[in-house]
Design a protein around this motif. Structure first.
Motif, short mmCIF file in Angstrom:
data_model
loop_
_atom_site.label_atom_id
_atom_site.label_comp_id
_atom_site.label_asym_id
_atom_site.label_seq_id
_atom_site.Cartn_x
_atom_site.Cartn_y
_atom_site.Cartn_z
N SER A 1 -1.55 1.13 4.55
CA SER A 1 -1.35 -0.29 4.19
C SER A 1 0.14 -0.65 4.30
CB SER A 1 -1.82 -0.54 2.76
OG SER A 1 -0.91 0.00 1.84
N PRO A 2 0.45 -1.92 4.52
CA PRO A 2 1.86 -2.32 4.61
C PRO A 2 2.63 -2.07 3.32
CG PRO A 2 0.41 -4.24 4.78
CD PRO A 2 -0.47 -3.03 4.80
N GLU A 3 1.94 -2.13 2.19
CA GLU A 3 2.64 -1.91 0.91
C GLU A 3 3.12 -0.47 0.79
OE1 GLU A 3 -0.26 -3.51 1.27
OE2 GLU A 3 0.24 -5.54 0.61
N GLY B 1 -1.44 2.27 -2.65
CA GLY B 1 -0.98 1.17 -1.80
C GLY B 1 -2.07 0.19 -1.40
N SER B 2 -3.23 0.27 -2.02
CA SER B 2 -4.31 -0.65 -1.62
C SER B 2 -4.06 -2.06 -2.12
CB SER B 2 -5.65 -0.16 -2.19
OG SER B 2 -6.64 -1.14 -1.91
N ALA B 3 -4.56 -3.03 -1.35
CA ALA B 3 -4.54 -4.44 -1.80
C ALA B 3 -5.58 -4.67 -2.89
CB ALA B 3 -4.81 -5.36 -0.60
N GLY C 1 9.92 -1.72 -5.35
CA GLY C 1 10.48 -0.57 -4.65
C GLY C 1 11.17 0.43 -5.57
N ASN C 2 12.17 -0.05 -6.31
CA ASN C 2 12.92 0.87 -7.18
C ASN C 2 12.11 1.35 -8.37
OD1 ASN C 2 15.29 1.29 -5.77
ND2 ASN C 2 16.17 -0.65 -6.50
N VAL C 3 11.15 0.55 -8.81
CA VAL C 3 10.25 1.00 -9.90
C VAL C 3 9.53 2.26 -9.44
CG1 VAL C 3 8.21 0.41 -11.28
CG2 VAL C 3 9.94 -1.35 -10.77
N LEU D 1 -0.91 6.45 -12.92
CA LEU D 1 -1.35 5.75 -11.70
C LEU D 1 -0.68 4.39 -11.63
CD1 LEU D 1 -3.22 5.40 -9.21
CD2 LEU D 1 -4.98 4.57 -10.78
N VAL D 2 0.02 4.15 -10.53
CA VAL D 2 0.67 2.85 -10.30
C VAL D 2 -0.06 2.17 -9.15
CG1 VAL D 2 2.83 1.70 -9.64
CG2 VAL D 2 2.90 3.81 -11.02
N GLU D 3 -0.51 0.96 -9.39
CA GLU D 3 -1.22 0.21 -8.33
C GLU D 3 -0.31 -0.89 -7.79
OE1 GLU D 3 -5.12 0.26 -7.88
OE2 GLU D 3 -5.73 0.72 -9.94
N LEU D 4 -0.11 -0.91 -6.48
CA LEU D 4 0.75 -1.92 -5.88
C LEU D 4 0.03 -3.25 -5.66
CD1 LEU D 4 2.72 0.25 -3.27
CD2 LEU D 4 3.48 -0.58 -5.51
#
Ligand SMILES: Cc1cc2nc3c(=O)[nH]c(=O)nc-3n(C[C@H](O)[C@H](O)[C@H](O)COP(=O)(O)O)c2cc1C
Length: 191
Positions: free
Chosen positions: A93-95, A8-10, A68-70, A36-39
């Motif tokens: 984090s907000p994400e 969830g890091s920026a 979100g759904n991903v 690994l998925v990076e937002l």
């Protein structure tokens, strides 16, 4: 078996990502598939409290215009889930908070889609507030009936600039032990 890690890091490739990769590295040594998925750079909105997930019951959030759904679909398909966050003003984090809120409601609306999956939190911090962020992520695992492995310390790495966590020897060791314990637990659960 597969573990998905969501960062969830920026900052893409930042300290949280580095810490997550240490955990994933140990899982891969045990022949567990990882992703690994990076937002960072992606859009993810907060929960609308529309409750459409409760009426549709299709294991999805009603918002289809963001990550979100991903993420929820990847979490649904995985055997293990890692959620990573930097510490932002002593919290997550907000994400990642947006994902946690939506995934939590989708899970409840569909009879507990994450029940008995293995889950763990990973947090990066410069100095303070990491334990609060760690607790915030653990609230998600525990309310969704997931099983949480421990490590030799709470799963926190210390560093400010990208790469500084590499100098936190105890933090890195904590991530490696977490990966080993997560692999052990996954194998027990799936035996
Ligand atoms: C908005 C913001 C708030 C932050 N608040 C805190 C904090 O409360 N405590 C702390 O120790 N570090 C804080 N930091 C520092 C980050 O947690 C630290 O640099 C971390 O390593 C960032 O991880 P990343 O590289 O994955 O983004 C903050 C950073 C930002 C951008």
């Amino acid at each position: 078996m597969k573990v998905v890690a969501i960062n969830g890091s920026a900052r893409k490739g930042g300290n949280t990502a580095i810490l997550l990769r240490y955990v994933l590295g140990e899982l891969e040594k045990e022949h567990i598939e990882t992703e690994l998925v990076e937002l960072s750079g992606q859009t993810i909105h907060g929960c609308l409290a529309c409750r459409k997930c409760s009426t549709r019951k299709d294991r999805r959030c009603s918002q289809e215009n963001d990550m979100g759904n991903v993420c929820i679909a990847k979490m649904d398909a995985a055997d293990g889930i890692l959620l990573g966050s930097p510490t932002y003003v002593a919290d997550i984090s907000p994400e990642i908070k947006a994902l946690v809120d939506r995934a939590c409601l989708v899970s409840g609306a569909n009879g507990g889609i994450f029940r008995r999956k293995v889950g763990a939190a990973v947090v990066a911090a410069r100095r303070g507030g990491a334990i609060h962020a760690f607790d915030s992520l653990n609230h998600f695992f525990l309310i969704t009936e997931m099983i949480v492995p421990g490590s030799c310390y709470w799963n926190v790495g210390i560093g400010r600039e990208i790469g500084e966590v590499e100098r936190d020897e105890e933090g890195i060791r904590t991530m490696k032990v977490l990966g080993q314990n997560m692999a052990w637990l996954l194998k027990k659960v799936h035996a």
